[in-house]
Design a protein around this motif. Structure first.
Motif, PDB file in Angstrom:
ATOM      1  N   VAL A  14       0.651   7.431   5.436  1.00  0.00           N
ATOM      2  CA  VAL A  14       1.950   8.110   5.356  1.00  0.00           C
ATOM      3  C   VAL A  14       3.069   7.163   5.779  1.00  0.00           C
ATOM      4  CG1 VAL A  14       3.355   9.960   6.354  1.00  0.00           C
ATOM      5  CG2 VAL A  14       1.030  10.448   5.586  1.00  0.00           C
ATOM      6  N   ALA A  15       2.853   6.397   6.840  1.00  0.00           N
ATOM      7  CA  ALA A  15       3.864   5.436   7.306  1.00  0.00           C
ATOM      8  C   ALA A  15       4.123   4.360   6.255  1.00  0.00           C
ATOM      9  CB  ALA A  15       3.424   4.807   8.624  1.00  0.00           C
ATOM     10  N   ILE A  16       3.079   3.899   5.593  1.00  0.00           N
ATOM     11  CA  ILE A  16       3.245   2.902   4.526  1.00  0.00           C
ATOM     12  C   ILE A  16       4.024   3.510   3.361  1.00  0.00           C
ATOM     13  CG2 ILE A  16       2.014   1.509   2.809  1.00  0.00           C
ATOM     14  CD1 ILE A  16      -0.189   1.147   4.938  1.00  0.00           C
ATOM     15  N   PHE A  17       3.736   4.763   3.015  1.00  0.00           N
ATOM     16  CA  PHE A  17       4.476   5.430   1.940  1.00  0.00           C
ATOM     17  C   PHE A  17       5.953   5.557   2.297  1.00  0.00           C
ATOM     18  CE2 PHE A  17       6.167   9.522   0.385  1.00  0.00           C
ATOM     19  CZ  PHE A  17       6.329   9.170  -0.941  1.00  0.00           C
ATOM     20  N   VAL A  18       6.260   5.957   3.525  1.00  0.00           N
ATOM     21  CA  VAL A  18       7.658   6.104   3.942  1.00  0.00           C
ATOM     22  C   VAL A  18       8.375   4.757   3.901  1.00  0.00           C
ATOM     23  CG1 VAL A  18       9.145   6.683   5.913  1.00  0.00           C
ATOM     24  CG2 VAL A  18       7.255   8.196   5.276  1.00  0.00           C
ATOM     25  N   ALA A  19       7.731   3.703   4.373  1.00  0.00           N
ATOM     26  CA  ALA A  19       8.343   2.365   4.346  1.00  0.00           C
ATOM     27  C   ALA A  19       8.573   1.905   2.910  1.00  0.00           C
ATOM     28  CB  ALA A  19       7.461   1.366   5.083  1.00  0.00           C
ATOM     29  N   SER A  20       7.623   2.151   2.020  1.00  0.00           N
ATOM     30  CA  SER A  20       7.766   1.762   0.617  1.00  0.00           C
ATOM     31  C   SER A  20       8.888   2.541  -0.055  1.00  0.00           C
ATOM     32  CB  SER A  20       6.462   2.001  -0.144  1.00  0.00           C
ATOM     33  OG  SER A  20       5.436   1.204   0.364  1.00  0.00           O
ATOM     34  N   SER A  64      -7.974   9.504  -2.904  1.00  0.00           N
ATOM     35  CA  SER A  64      -8.828   8.519  -2.240  1.00  0.00           C
ATOM     36  C   SER A  64      -8.610   7.107  -2.783  1.00  0.00           C
ATOM     37  CB  SER A  64     -10.296   8.915  -2.409  1.00  0.00           C
ATOM     38  OG  SER A  64     -10.632   8.930  -3.777  1.00  0.00           O
ATOM     39  N   MET A  65      -7.531   6.892  -3.548  1.00  0.00           N
ATOM     40  CA  MET A  65      -7.234   5.564  -4.084  1.00  0.00           C
ATOM     41  C   MET A  65      -6.485   4.763  -3.021  1.00  0.00           C
ATOM     42  SD  MET A  65      -5.183   4.579  -7.541  1.00  0.00           S
ATOM     43  CE  MET A  65      -3.670   3.847  -6.971  1.00  0.00           C
ATOM     44  N   ARG A  66      -7.210   4.033  -2.196  1.00  0.00           N
ATOM     45  CA  ARG A  66      -6.609   3.357  -1.056  1.00  0.00           C
ATOM     46  C   ARG A  66      -6.807   1.848  -1.082  1.00  0.00           C
ATOM     47  NH1 ARG A  66      -8.788   8.181   2.548  1.00  0.00           N
ATOM     48  NH2 ARG A  66      -7.002   9.535   2.200  1.00  0.00           N
ATOM     49  N   PHE A  67      -7.269   1.313  -2.178  1.00  0.00           N
ATOM     50  CA  PHE A  67      -7.623  -0.095  -2.220  1.00  0.00           C
ATOM     51  C   PHE A  67      -6.404  -1.014  -2.128  1.00  0.00           C
ATOM     52  CE2 PHE A  67      -8.880  -3.975  -4.529  1.00  0.00           C
ATOM     53  CZ  PHE A  67      -9.892  -4.379  -3.677  1.00  0.00           C
ATOM     54  N   PHE A  68      -5.331  -0.692  -2.841  1.00  0.00           N
ATOM     55  CA  PHE A  68      -4.176  -1.588  -2.927  1.00  0.00           C
ATOM     56  C   PHE A  68      -3.029  -1.199  -1.990  1.00  0.00           C
ATOM     57  CE2 PHE A  68      -6.123  -1.971  -7.187  1.00  0.00           C
ATOM     58  CZ  PHE A  68      -6.419  -3.315  -7.136  1.00  0.00           C
ATOM     59  N   VAL A  69      -3.263  -0.286  -1.075  1.00  0.00           N
ATOM     60  CA  VAL A  69      -2.169   0.211  -0.255  1.00  0.00           C
ATOM     61  C   VAL A  69      -1.586  -0.873   0.655  1.00  0.00           C
ATOM     62  CG1 VAL A  69      -3.551   1.101   1.659  1.00  0.00           C
ATOM     63  CG2 VAL A  69      -1.404   2.187   1.082  1.00  0.00           C
ATOM     64  N   PHE A  70      -2.386  -1.800   1.099  1.00  0.00           N
ATOM     65  CA  PHE A  70      -1.847  -2.837   1.977  1.00  0.00           C
ATOM     66  C   PHE A  70      -1.054  -3.890   1.206  1.00  0.00           C
ATOM     67  CE2 PHE A  70      -5.091  -0.864   4.588  1.00  0.00           C
ATOM     68  CZ  PHE A  70      -4.318  -0.565   5.698  1.00  0.00           C
ATOM     69  N   ILE A  71      -1.332  -4.040  -0.069  1.00  0.00           N
ATOM     70  CA  ILE A  71      -0.483  -4.900  -0.908  1.00  0.00           C
ATOM     71  C   ILE A  71       0.894  -4.254  -1.054  1.00  0.00           C
ATOM     72  CG2 ILE A  71      -0.203  -5.891  -3.221  1.00  0.00           C
ATOM     73  CD1 ILE A  71      -3.274  -6.144  -3.293  1.00  0.00           C
ATOM     74  N   ALA A  72       0.919  -2.929  -1.185  1.00  0.00           N
ATOM     75  CA  ALA A  72       2.195  -2.208  -1.227  1.00  0.00           C
ATOM     76  C   ALA A  72       2.956  -2.394   0.080  1.00  0.00           C
ATOM     77  CB  ALA A  72       1.947  -0.727  -1.495  1.00  0.00           C
ATOM     78  N   ILE A  78       8.129  -7.523   2.939  1.00  0.00           N
ATOM     79  CA  ILE A  78       8.876  -8.706   2.474  1.00  0.00           C
ATOM     80  C   ILE A  78      10.290  -8.309   2.091  1.00  0.00           C
ATOM     81  CG2 ILE A  78       9.067 -10.417   0.615  1.00  0.00           C
ATOM     82  CD1 ILE A  78       5.998 -10.620   0.695  1.00  0.00           C
ATOM     83  N   TYR A  79      10.411  -7.188   1.374  1.00  0.00           N
ATOM     84  CA  TYR A  79      11.754  -6.736   0.993  1.00  0.00           C
ATOM     85  C   TYR A  79      12.573  -6.384   2.237  1.00  0.00           C
ATOM     86  CZ  TYR A  79      15.684  -4.242  -0.831  1.00  0.00           C
ATOM     87  OH  TYR A  79      16.969  -3.857  -1.100  1.00  0.00           O
ATOM     88  N   LEU A  80      12.002  -5.573   3.124  1.00  0.00           N
ATOM     89  CA  LEU A  80      12.757  -5.085   4.276  1.00  0.00           C
ATOM     90  C   LEU A  80      13.097  -6.172   5.283  1.00  0.00           C
ATOM     91  CD1 LEU A  80      10.934  -1.701   4.901  1.00  0.00           C
ATOM     92  CD2 LEU A  80      13.246  -2.034   3.991  1.00  0.00           C
ATOM     93  N   LEU A  81      12.230  -7.154   5.454  1.00  0.00           N
ATOM     94  CA  LEU A  81      12.453  -8.166   6.483  1.00  0.00           C
ATOM     95  C   LEU A  81      13.110  -9.442   5.979  1.00  0.00           C
ATOM     96  CD1 LEU A  81       9.099  -7.774   8.433  1.00  0.00           C
ATOM     97  CD2 LEU A  81      11.344  -6.818   9.009  1.00  0.00           C
ATOM     98  N   ASP A  82      13.041  -9.718   4.671  1.00  0.00           N
ATOM     99  CA  ASP A  82      13.612 -10.953   4.140  1.00  0.00           C
ATOM    100  C   ASP A  82      14.758 -10.694   3.162  1.00  0.00           C
ATOM    101  OD1 ASP A  82      13.830 -13.753   3.633  1.00  0.00           O
ATOM    102  OD2 ASP A  82      12.705 -13.454   1.784  1.00  0.00           O
TER     103      ASP A  82
END
Length: 100
Positions: A14-20, A64-72, A78-82
């Motif tokens: 959920v935190a990754i989704f909100v950040a994205s 249950s599709m969680r394979f690429f979530v860390f690439i997201a 990168i966008y938010l910090l750079d």
């Protein structure tokens, strides 16, 4: 019933989704000329990457599709910090009391 570890992972997704989603909304609101002015990739590229990342992270939250979530997450960070700090002030008008 979900275990503690499953609930913790769900909160991380959920935190990754909100950040994205936040990064995507910010990229859409940023003027297109700000990206090349600060020597960053184009707005189309960032909006495309962040759109895919937001979709993938949304899928991780509700399916249950969680394979690429860390690439997201990496793309959003990168966008938010750079990119965002570099392009933030370019092309935005300032009022008499600060930014609008």
């Amino acid at each position: 019933m979900l275990g503690i570890l499953d609930m913790l992972w769900w909160l991380i997704y959920v935190a990754i989704f909100v950040a994205s989603l936040y990064a995507l909304v910010d990229a859409v609101r940023t003027p297109a000329q700000a990206f090349p002015a600060m020597d960053k990739q184009t707005k189309k590229l960032w909006v495309g990457l962040l759109s895919v990342g937001t979709f993938v992270s949304f899928s991780a939250v509700f399916t249950s599709m969680r394979f690429f979530v860390f690439i997201a997450l990496i793309a959003a960070l990168i966008y938010l910090l750079d990119v965002r700090p570099a392009v933030r002030g370019v092309g935005r008008s300032e009022g008499p009391y600060g930014p609008w």
